[in-house]
Write a protein that holds these residues in place. Structure first.
Motif, short mmCIF file in Angstrom:
data_model
loop_
_atom_site.label_atom_id
_atom_site.label_comp_id
_atom_site.label_asym_id
_atom_site.label_seq_id
_atom_site.Cartn_x
_atom_site.Cartn_y
_atom_site.Cartn_z
N LEU A 144 -5.05 -2.78 12.09
CA LEU A 144 -6.26 -2.38 12.81
C LEU A 144 -6.06 -1.07 13.56
O LEU A 144 -6.89 -0.15 13.47
CB LEU A 144 -6.66 -3.49 13.80
N PHE A 145 -4.96 -0.99 14.30
CA PHE A 145 -4.74 0.18 15.15
C PHE A 145 -4.61 1.46 14.33
O PHE A 145 -5.23 2.48 14.64
CB PHE A 145 -3.47 -0.04 16.00
N TYR A 146 -3.81 1.41 13.26
CA TYR A 146 -3.56 2.65 12.52
C TYR A 146 -4.70 3.02 11.58
O TYR A 146 -4.82 4.18 11.19
CB TYR A 146 -2.23 2.54 11.76
N THR A 147 -5.54 2.06 11.23
CA THR A 147 -6.76 2.42 10.50
C THR A 147 -7.63 3.30 11.37
O THR A 147 -8.18 4.32 10.92
CB THR A 147 -7.53 1.16 10.06
N LEU A 148 -7.76 2.93 12.63
CA LEU A 148 -8.51 3.77 13.57
C LEU A 148 -7.75 5.08 13.85
O LEU A 148 -8.35 6.15 13.86
CB LEU A 148 -8.72 3.02 14.88
N PHE A 149 -6.43 4.96 14.04
CA PHE A 149 -5.62 6.10 14.43
C PHE A 149 -5.68 7.23 13.40
O PHE A 149 -5.76 8.41 13.77
CB PHE A 149 -4.17 5.64 14.62
N TYR B 112 -9.04 12.73 -0.74
CA TYR B 112 -8.49 12.05 0.43
C TYR B 112 -7.39 11.06 0.02
O TYR B 112 -6.38 10.94 0.72
CB TYR B 112 -9.59 11.32 1.19
N THR B 113 -7.59 10.37 -1.11
CA THR B 113 -6.59 9.39 -1.54
C THR B 113 -5.25 10.04 -1.83
O THR B 113 -4.20 9.44 -1.59
CB THR B 113 -7.07 8.65 -2.80
N VAL B 114 -5.27 11.27 -2.33
CA VAL B 114 -4.02 11.98 -2.63
C VAL B 114 -3.34 12.42 -1.34
O VAL B 114 -2.12 12.26 -1.17
CB VAL B 114 -4.28 13.18 -3.56
N VAL B 115 -4.12 13.00 -0.43
CA VAL B 115 -3.56 13.46 0.85
C VAL B 115 -2.97 12.28 1.63
O VAL B 115 -2.02 12.47 2.41
CB VAL B 115 -4.65 14.18 1.67
N SER B 116 -3.49 11.08 1.42
CA SER B 116 -2.99 9.91 2.13
C SER B 116 -1.51 9.65 1.86
O SER B 116 -0.86 8.94 2.64
CB SER B 116 -3.79 8.66 1.72
N MET C 215 -15.44 -3.67 8.40
CA MET C 215 -14.33 -4.49 7.92
C MET C 215 -13.30 -4.72 9.02
O MET C 215 -12.75 -5.82 9.15
CB MET C 215 -13.68 -3.81 6.71
N LEU C 216 -13.05 -3.70 9.83
CA LEU C 216 -12.13 -3.86 10.95
C LEU C 216 -12.62 -4.91 11.94
O LEU C 216 -11.84 -5.66 12.53
CB LEU C 216 -11.92 -2.52 11.66
N LEU D 290 -0.79 -0.64 4.79
CA LEU D 290 -2.03 -1.29 4.37
C LEU D 290 -3.26 -0.62 4.97
O LEU D 290 -4.31 -0.53 4.32
CB LEU D 290 -2.00 -2.77 4.75
N SER D 291 -3.13 -0.12 6.21
CA SER D 291 -4.27 0.56 6.84
C SER D 291 -4.62 1.84 6.08
O SER D 291 -5.80 2.12 5.84
CB SER D 291 -3.93 0.89 8.30
N SER D 292 -3.61 2.59 5.69
CA SER D 292 -3.86 3.82 4.93
C SER D 292 -4.42 3.49 3.54
O SER D 292 -5.26 4.21 3.01
CB SER D 292 -2.57 4.62 4.79
N LEU D 293 -3.93 2.39 2.96
CA LEU D 293 -4.43 1.98 1.64
C LEU D 293 -5.90 1.62 1.71
O LEU D 293 -6.70 2.06 0.87
CB LEU D 293 -3.61 0.78 1.15
#
Length: 462
Positions: free
Chosen positions: A285-290, A41-45, A437-438, A413-416
């Motif tokens: 926050l939004f893009y972590t969920l998104f 998953y980390t690579v696909v990110s 965490m969110l 940062l959300s993807s990280l």
């Protein structure tokens, strides 16, 4: 609005919608691409990281470069680049090729974002406010419908379809733009004689280089630690390079005459700094969920791409419904109440997700999606109004550039965070930790908003 203006609006609207559309369609394709290329998953990110890093760099640079080449040429060139990237991506022989295609796509679509608003402002003089609001609908609508469109494309075809679908839009936008966008005025003689070195200085090429290197090196180092579970020599070197580049970037931006990111502005206007920090957290926050929720639905709960797209449509629809209501509320009460309610909604939505069990009905995620969607609609208006309120009128251009940079930093940062928590595999335990965490980050956003409002009141009394 004249017929010519409407056609121009259509050309620009189709062009600027490509960036949010392609940044959101990928959300439901991550799980599929992880399976196809057999990657962690980390690579696909990196499909997400690369797109937003390129957008963060390209948009302000192209805004400056339009002075040299002209807005029309930048817009048309962006369409050509987007078309080429959409043709090449489906034939990716390996994942690296696909990431490069995403970077090229981000550059092309960002070129149109950078000059699209200016084209409308300059060439549509009647009912300009209406024209700008229509352009905002193209932007927000494309982002809202992206996951749903991606889910349909993945169900009936496969992941290459999320790139191929761009071709008719780019072609139509190019043909209309070629006819309807007036030709650029001739550049001033001194601009034409400007040396390459002077233009590199104007766009702050060194600052861009340090900024990009610091982001990529830190991301590589942190994700490597997450994937391996310990700090290796390679990850240590990468993080060291990233920290040195970051320190050099900050020092350079403070001292240069034409900075890529004018950090000195934050020191002069602390209220503007606070708004940008809050905007970064909101997007975090939004893009972590998104981006996280579609992977949770598909990998953990085994929901199809199409059904995931349907569920994610809840987010977009609630956001679009909330935006006009937020506009009236902000006009009457100011931005702070709307921003406070949005932070509370995100906190409640995150807490709801953290409380879900592995056997909870999938439809329950719609509560969190609705909460985040309404919050996004409130923030779309409230944050922009807070920016205008905290920024001097003669610096609104600089303020808008910083505002967009904060958006991209929050997204990166959300993807990280998602990549670090999930590591190689997206799991239910990781999703619960991420949601918890969110919740605390949203609580911090509520507290930050309250403290900022108190400081505003104290300043007013003084």
């Amino acid at each position: 609005m004249s017929a010519r203006s409407r056609w121009l609006m259509l050309a620009v609207g189709l062009g600027v919608s490509l960036n949010p559309l392609n940044s959101s369609m990928i959300a439901v394709a991550i799980a599929r691409l992880q399976h196809v290329f057999k990657l962690e998953y980390t690579v696909v990110s990196w499909l997400i990281f690369s797109f937003y890093i390129a957008s963060a760099v390209t948009q302000p640079v192209m805004g400056k470069m339009s002075d040299l080449f002209g807005r029309r040429k930048i817009f048309l060139a962006g369409l050509v680049i987007s078309f080429i990237s959409s043709v090449l991506a489906p034939f990716s022989p390996h994942f690296g090729w696909l990431v490069v295609s995403r970077v090229v796509q981000s550059i092309g679509t960002s070129m149109m974002i950078a000059v699209g608003m200016a084209i409308v402002r300059v060439h549509i003089t009647e009912k300009q406010a209406t024209a700008l609001s229509v352009l905002s609908i193209f932007l927000s609508g494309a982002a809202a419908i992206g996951p749903f469109a991606g889910g349909i494309l993945l169900r009936w075809w496969d992941w290459p379809a999320i790139f191929v679908v761009n071709l008719p839009f780019t072609a139509a936008s190019f043909l209309i733009a070629w006819r309807m966008i007036p030709k650029d005025e001739a550049a001033a003689p001194q601009a034409g004689r400007a040396s390459i070195r002077s233009w590199l200085t104007k766009i702050d090429a060194l600052g861009i280089l340090f900024f990009t290197v610091s982001l990529i090196a830190l991301l590589v180092g942190l994700l490597s630690v997450s994937s391996s579970g310990n700090i290796t020599l390679w990850s240590g070197i990468a993080m060291g390079i990233g920290l040195v580049a970051l320190g050099t970037f900050i020092r350079h931006e403070v001292n240069t005459a034409s900075p890529f990111i004018p950090l000195r502005t934050f020191k002069q206007y602390p209220a503007m700094f606070s708004v940008n920090v809050q905007f970064m957290l909101v997007n975090f926050l939004f893009y972590t969920l998104f981006f996280g929720l579609p992977s949770y639905l598909q990998i953990v709960r085994h929901v199809s791409e199409f059904q995931t797209g349907i569920l994610m449509l809840t987010l977009g629809v609630s956001s679009l419904i909330a935006s006009p209501i937020a506009g009236k509320w902000v006009d009457r009460a100011g931005p702070r109440p709307a921003m406070a309610v949005s932070a509370i909604l995100m906190m409640l939505g995150s807490a709801w997700l953290a409380a879900l069990k592995e056997t909870s009905p999938v439809i329950h995620v719609c509560f969190a999606l609705t909460a985040f969607g309404i919050a996004n609609g409130l923030n779309a208006v409230g944050m922009q109004a807070a920016l205008f309120k905290s920024s001097p009128k003669d610096m609104i251009g600089v303020a808008s550039g910083l505002f967009n940079t904060s958006r991209y930093l929050g997204t990166i940062l959300s993807s990280l965070l998602t990549g670090i928590i999930m590591g190689g595999t997206f799991s239910f335990a990781g999703f619960q930790l991420l949601s918890a965490m969110l919740t605390f980050i949203a609580l911090a956003l509520v507290i930050l908003g309250v403290r900022f409002r108190v400081s505003e009141q104290l300043e007013g009394e003084v």
